[in-house]
Design an enzyme around this catalytic site. Sequence first.
Site, PDB file in Angstrom:
ATOM      1  N   CYS A 169      -5.267   0.452   3.714  1.00 20.47           N
ATOM      2  CA  CYS A 169      -5.249  -0.980   4.009  1.00 20.47           C
ATOM      3  C   CYS A 169      -6.612  -1.601   3.753  1.00 20.47           C
ATOM      4  O   CYS A 169      -6.705  -2.753   3.337  1.00 20.47           O
ATOM      5  CB  CYS A 169      -4.851  -1.182   5.462  1.00 20.47           C
ATOM      6  SG  CYS A 169      -5.974  -0.377   6.620  1.00 20.47           S
ATOM      7  N   GLN A 210       0.824  -1.220   0.000  1.00 23.19           N
ATOM      8  CA  GLN A 210       0.000   0.000   0.000  1.00 23.19           C
ATOM      9  C   GLN A 210       0.857   1.268   0.000  1.00 23.19           C
ATOM     10  O   GLN A 210       0.358   2.348  -0.298  1.00 23.19           O
ATOM     11  CB  GLN A 210      -0.952   0.000   1.202  1.00 23.19           C
ATOM     12  CG  GLN A 210      -0.271   0.124   2.551  1.00 23.19           C
ATOM     13  CD  GLN A 210      -1.264  -0.010   3.712  1.00 23.19           C
ATOM     14  OE1 GLN A 210      -1.613  -1.115   4.123  1.00 23.19           O
ATOM     15  NE2 GLN A 210      -1.720   1.117   4.246  1.00 23.19           N
TER      16      GLN A 210
END
Length: 348
Positions: free
Chosen positions: A160, A154
């Site tokens: 997330c 990420q």
Amino acid sequence: MVLIFERSGSFKINTIPMFIIIILLVSCASQVVSSRSTHEQSVVEMHEKWMAQHGRSYKDELEKEMRFKIFKENLEYIEKANKEGNRTYKLGTNRFSDLTNDEFRALYTGYKMPSPSHRSTTSSTFKYQNLSMTDVPTSLDWRDKKAVTPIKDQQECGCCWAFSAVAAVEGITKISGANLIQLSEQQLVDCSTNGNNGCGGGTMEKAFEYIIQNQGIATEDEYPYQAVQGTCSAAQKAAAAKISNYEEVPSGDEQALLKAVSMQPVSIGIAAYTTEFKSYKEGIFNGVCGTQLDHAVTIVGFGTTEDGANYWLIKNSWGDTWGDAGYMKILRDEGLCGIGTQSSYPLA
Ligand SMILES: *[C@@H]1O[C@H](CO)[C@@H](O)[C@H](O)[C@H]1NC(C)=O
Ligand SMILES: *[C@@H]1O[C@H](CO)[C@@H](O)[C@H](O)[C@H]1NC(C)=O
């Protein structure tokens, strides 16, 4: 020493051991000083090596000094923990090792616990409720069933939630008979804005709702990851996978969670805000967790060790240099790190 002083009648005889004592004391003290600076020097070298390994540079000496201090604190924590030798897991340095936990949480997590008013009403059932525990295997790794795509990263974007949701959708898509394809987190970051907030955090449930409403989600190739929120361009992309609905696992019930994971990868919220979690390297994590759900991951398996410890297998989105090639094993059935509090899965 006191005895020597009392027994000796002559000052001259007494000066000899005194000298020796003083010499011993001085040499001892200088050893402490030099061993301390050797340690400091070796940490300086380790920091330099670590900087090269992770391609890190600092804008000036001041920042470098500040980052060095944080690196040293993290390193000392890691070394102490590993030396204690009473853990079922090992810690190690990684690319987060010059960050404070506050910086780490702000940059790399991004899960927002859904507030009750935002909770979906579409997901009141739990379809695996009546699954018999005798039908649940003792261990399972969805990677072996080719239902898990490679570890993603990420980067410095608190999304997330998008990675967790996508991994669960990739899983159920494959399990229901399609090919394993990598799907687009960026589409969720850009387009799933009704309740989600791009790199500023979100929930998997809102992401699933977006995919349902949008009637699908594009491939990673077609809508690649940028690590920053942009304009939604979903209308120009073909939907490569669809879901019909999603459900939540009853909260606080890891046996229910086990039933669900035995059928498909499941998205979960987790409390990851600690030096230990950040520095996890391998083994079964049962260390210090945060106090609130601040991160999202996907459970892609479970098992039991030879000495009887039950664990979950977690797919994270911090690249494959974090943890055990991007994965973590974590103790199961203890509510560790808030696992089981907020879990959900999409339906094909
Ligand atoms: C390991 O030992 C240390 C020092 O005795 C103790 O403080 C710590 O709580 C122990 N950790 C575990 C996981 O048992
Ligand atoms: C589980 O079984 C009970 C009792 O037969 C039934 O009422 C319930 O609807 C079932 N749940 C699911 C999700 O199938």
